[in-house]
Design an enzyme around this catalytic site. Structure first.
Site, PDB file in Angstrom:
ATOM      1  N   ASN A  86       8.804  -9.960  -5.742  1.00 40.38           N
ATOM      2  CA  ASN A  86       9.702  -9.408  -4.735  1.00 40.38           C
ATOM      3  C   ASN A  86       8.902  -8.890  -3.553  1.00 40.38           C
ATOM      4  OD1 ASN A  86      10.116  -6.278  -4.132  1.00 40.38           O
ATOM      5  ND2 ASN A  86       9.269  -6.469  -6.213  1.00 40.38           N
ATOM      6  N   PHE A 109      11.649  -1.778   0.427  1.00 41.73           N
ATOM      7  CA  PHE A 109      12.367  -0.491   0.417  1.00 41.73           C
ATOM      8  C   PHE A 109      13.712  -0.591   1.141  1.00 41.73           C
ATOM      9  CE2 PHE A 109       8.342   2.432   0.097  1.00 41.73           C
ATOM     10  CZ  PHE A 109       8.085   1.938  -1.166  1.00 41.73           C
ATOM     11  N   SER A 141       3.708   0.435  -3.598  1.00 44.17           N
ATOM     12  CA  SER A 141       4.402  -0.825  -3.337  1.00 44.17           C
ATOM     13  C   SER A 141       3.572  -1.671  -2.376  1.00 44.17           C
ATOM     14  CB  SER A 141       5.777  -0.567  -2.722  1.00 44.17           C
ATOM     15  OG  SER A 141       6.340  -1.780  -2.254  1.00 44.17           O
ATOM     16  N   ASN A 153       4.792  -3.948  -0.492  1.00 45.94           N
ATOM     17  CA  ASN A 153       5.712  -4.577   0.451  1.00 45.94           C
ATOM     18  C   ASN A 153       6.032  -3.749   1.689  1.00 45.94           C
ATOM     19  OD1 ASN A 153       6.024  -6.832  -1.307  1.00 45.94           O
ATOM     20  ND2 ASN A 153       7.367  -5.579  -2.570  1.00 45.94           N
ATOM     21  N   THR A 154       5.402  -2.591   1.840  1.00 47.01           N
ATOM     22  CA  THR A 154       5.489  -1.799   3.067  1.00 47.01           C
ATOM     23  C   THR A 154       4.092  -1.750   3.655  1.00 47.01           C
ATOM     24  OG1 THR A 154       7.345  -0.466   2.283  1.00 47.01           O
ATOM     25  CG2 THR A 154       5.988   0.474   4.037  1.00 47.01           C
ATOM     26  N   LYS A 191       3.230   7.170  -8.660  1.00 44.09           N
ATOM     27  CA  LYS A 191       3.169   5.815  -9.196  1.00 44.09           C
ATOM     28  C   LYS A 191       2.022   5.059  -8.538  1.00 44.09           C
ATOM     29  CE  LYS A 191       6.278   1.968 -10.296  1.00 44.09           C
ATOM     30  NZ  LYS A 191       7.685   1.531 -10.233  1.00 44.09           N
ATOM     31  N   ASN A 251       2.831  -0.074 -10.769  1.00 45.09           N
ATOM     32  CA  ASN A 251       3.734  -0.796  -9.888  1.00 45.09           C
ATOM     33  C   ASN A 251       3.486  -2.306 -10.041  1.00 45.09           C
ATOM     34  OD1 ASN A 251       5.523  -1.366  -7.666  1.00 45.09           O
ATOM     35  ND2 ASN A 251       4.998   0.618  -6.788  1.00 45.09           N
TER      36      ASN A 251
END
Length: 356
Positions: free
Chosen positions: A111, A115, A176, A178-179, A218, A247
């Protein structure tokens, strides 16, 4: 069996994100009904830690119920706790679609959602309306995409402040992939400074409300051994009360599916061994001083027990729910009870860290 034979074939014909939204809408609708409790009846699975009682150590990982719309339905499945989010101070759409990919041959997902969420205030209102809470609810908080790392602490503090009265615990998401730039916050002095700010906000809210809300952080599975040691030490120095490992990963080692080249975070079976090893490493580093949550590739009761005996107090899953359906939670609870007895443990607490 119903999921495998009926629901899964239909859902897997849909775009993964469309299937996700369809399922979540159904669970949101079901959350308004009087649901039977499919949670574990065996007291051997029960623990009291982090200020709450957990009927099962099996929890729902963040990312599935981002906006806290289906907490009652997930609790009824038998989860011992439900983690919602990641939530940011301001609502944001996330990254462009397509951004969610199934890798069935690898029992994995990739993915790059980014967010996407309705914001902390909307989630706070939903959680405040919950009439019955069968399991603790954790709020996973992050920074908005447009917020630079230099002022990221203000976003995390805003999340804690907005959700303090309705969440049972908080998870600081700095891992994460993805940011852009987010993972830089999980290293050394940057992590210590950020978490110190968050803990200061938590203390202010404790004084205001007299409520205890533990804060966990995390971390990513892609940390080296030295990086993990530095990050754990920074978290403990800041006063953090728990660790979540791990994560999603950027590694693509061993994947067979054509989607392996997609960018984003990988979850599921390929992460099982790596996340368990990092749980073990963190348990050795902390010597059990703070609770650890193991997440990554939990599909079976043995997977859950492996993380617990490596040092995890609690375990979370997400990808297994997509591939195995809601029945996987009940199966994990029953299987974990059986395996604890086979190993001679009277309860789950006795098993924690025994193989570390």
């Amino acid at each position: 069996m119903l999921y495998e034979r009926l629901a899964k074939p239909v859902l897997f014909r849909l775009d993964p994100e469309d299937a996700h939204h369809l399922t979540l809408r159904g669970l949101e609708w079901a959350s308004h009904l009087p649901l039977p409790n499919l949670g574990p009846a065996d007291p051997a699975l029960q623990q009291t830690l982090l200020g709450s009682t957990y009927a099962s150590p099996i929890g729902l990982a963040a990312g599935l119920d981002k906006n806290a719309v289906a907490v009652p339905a997930f609790s009824a499945m038998g989860f011992g706790f439900v983690e919602v989010g990641t939530l940011t101070p301001r609502a944001q759409p996330g990254n462009d679609r397509p951004r969610l990919f199934r890798l069935p041959s690898d029992d994995a997902l990739i993915n790059r959602m980014g967010f996407n969420n309705d914001g902390v205030d909307a989630a706070a209102q939903r959680l405040a309306r919950l009439r019955v809470r069968r399991a603790p609810v954790w709020a996973n908080v992050g920074r908005n995409k447009t917020t630079p790392n230099e002022t990221a602490a203000q976003d995390y503090r805003a999340g804690v402040r907005a959700l303090w009265d309705v969440a049972d615990a908080f998870v600081v998401n700095v891992s994460s992939p993805n940011t852009p730039g987010l993972r830089a916050l999980q290293h050394g002095d940057d992590l210590r400074a950020l978490l110190t700010e968050v803990m200061h906000e938590a203390e202010m809210q404790r004084v205001r409300t007299a409520l205890r809300r533990p804060v966990l952080v995390k971390l990513a599975p892609d940390l080296t051994g030295e990086e993990l040691e530095v990050s754990v030490e920074a978290a403990l120095t800041a006063g953090i009360e728990g660790l979540i490992l791990t994560n999603t990963t950027l590694s693509r080692e061993g994947l067979t599916h054509a989607h392996r080249e997609q960018t984003g975070g990988l979850s599921g079976r390929p992460l099982t061994a790596r996340s368990t090893q990092l749980v073990r490493d963190a348990y050795r580093l902390t010597r059990g001083r703070v609770p650890i949550v193991g997440v990554g590739g939990v599909f079976t009761a043995q997977d859950a027990l492996d993380k617990i005996t490596a040092g995890a107090n609690l375990v979370e899953l997400y990808t297994a729910l997509i591939y195995r359906g809601p029945g996987v939670v009940r199966a994990l609870n029953a299987g974990l009870t059986r395996r604890l007895r086979e190993r001679g443990f009277r309860n789950v607490a006795e098993a924690i860290g025994t193989d570390a």
